[in-house]
Design an enzyme around this catalytic site. Structure first.
Site, PDB file in Angstrom:
ATOM      1  N   LEU A  73      -3.167  -1.386   3.794  1.00 56.88           N
ATOM      2  CA  LEU A  73      -4.196  -2.083   2.909  1.00 56.88           C
ATOM      3  C   LEU A  73      -3.729  -1.831   1.502  1.00 56.88           C
ATOM      4  O   LEU A  73      -2.952  -0.743   1.236  1.00 56.88           O
ATOM      5  CB  LEU A  73      -5.514  -1.092   2.924  1.00 56.88           C
ATOM      6  N   ASP A  74      -4.223  -2.697   0.642  1.00 55.23           N
ATOM      7  CA  ASP A  74      -3.599  -2.505  -0.873  1.00 55.23           C
ATOM      8  C   ASP A  74      -4.066  -1.228  -1.208  1.00 55.23           C
ATOM      9  O   ASP A  74      -5.251  -0.769  -1.054  1.00 55.23           O
ATOM     10  CB  ASP A  74      -4.012  -3.629  -1.681  1.00 55.23           C
TER      11      ASP A  74
END
Ligand code: URA
Length: 253
Positions: free
Chosen positions: A103-104
């Site tokens: 995930l960013d």
């Protein structure tokens, strides 16, 4: 495996301490006290206990983390805190844990962490179609055209043509559990996970993601009781669900 080695692995105790445990009669194999540390035992077939408490042998570990913003989805990083470092040392002990995909840094929500490379690979394979559900906050409300574009398998940019994705408004229940407020919120379901994919898809339709949170993956939903940064082990049912989500689609691959 030798009994003393097994007890050492399960308790994290020194060889001397393990010897003491065994010789004082605190360790049983299939209900009988065994005082010989060299006895051979099988993790699969024998029930080994310390003070009556049976060891649960787990080949792999599986956790769900509510990833907070500001932490990177990596096992180590020079500049930033990592998701694996959020786990207690006792859960990391002797395991090479890693996040299932990324995930960013600014994205929150469900991140699975395991040392099961095979299951991780399957969950991330676009051919297995393990769905990922994201909730987003946007700069404007979604349009019918946007919904149709997402569903069509849109060309996102020069590098990416996305597989068909579902875009919809949040239900009342989803808002109540995960996403309070009346602002422009939507739910996106993807069966792939390209770099910045959700943000790029909205950018391609002239919208912008202000906040992104993953809610579910492979049929497993983020436990709403977990605050950002908190985690817990997956239940047996959740693990079965993950396995089924990739087995179910194996004929398509
Ligand atoms: N899509 C994104 O743009 N970012 C994420 O972190 C996950 C999916």
């Amino acid at each position: 495996m030798r009994l003393d080695k097994l007890v050492a692995e399960q308790t994290g105790s020194t060889r001397a301490a393990v010897k003491g445990l065994i010789q004082s009669g605190r360790v049983t194999v299939n209900g009988l006290v065994v005082k010989d540390g060299a006895k051979k035992v099988s993790e699969e077939e024998d029930e080994v206990a310390l003070d009556g408490e049976v060891f649960r042998f787990q080949r792999f570990a599986y956790f769900m983390l509510n990833k907070p913003a500001g932490v990177v989805s990596a096992t180590r990083d020079k500049a930033d805190a990592t998701v694996v470092a959020l786990l207690d040392a006792s859960d990391r002990k002797k395991r090479k844990l890693f996040p299932v995909g990324r995930l960013d840094k600014d994205t929150e929500g469900l991140l699975l962490i395991t040392d099961d490379g095979m299951l991780s690979h399957q969950l991330l394979s676009p051919r297995k179609h393990a769905d990922k559900l994201y909730f987003v906050r946007l700069t404007r409300d979604i349009t019918k055209e946007e919904v149709a574009l997402f569903a069509s398998g849109m060309k996102v940019d020069e590098e990416l043509t996305a597989m068909p994705a579902e875009l919809r408004k949040l239900t009342e229940e989803e808002r109540a559990v995960f996403f309070q407020g009346e602002d422009f919120a939507a739910a996106v379901t993807l069966c792939e996970g390209k770099f910045h994919q959700v943000k790029r898809m909205f950018a391609a339709t002239g919208n912008e993601v202000l906040y992104l949170k993953r809610i579910a993956m492979g049929g497993v939903t983020l436990d709403p009781k977990l605050l950002p940064g908190q985690y817990r082990e997956l239940s047996k049912e959740e693990l079965d669900c993950l396995r089924m989500s990739v087995e179910h689609n194996s004929e398509d691959s």
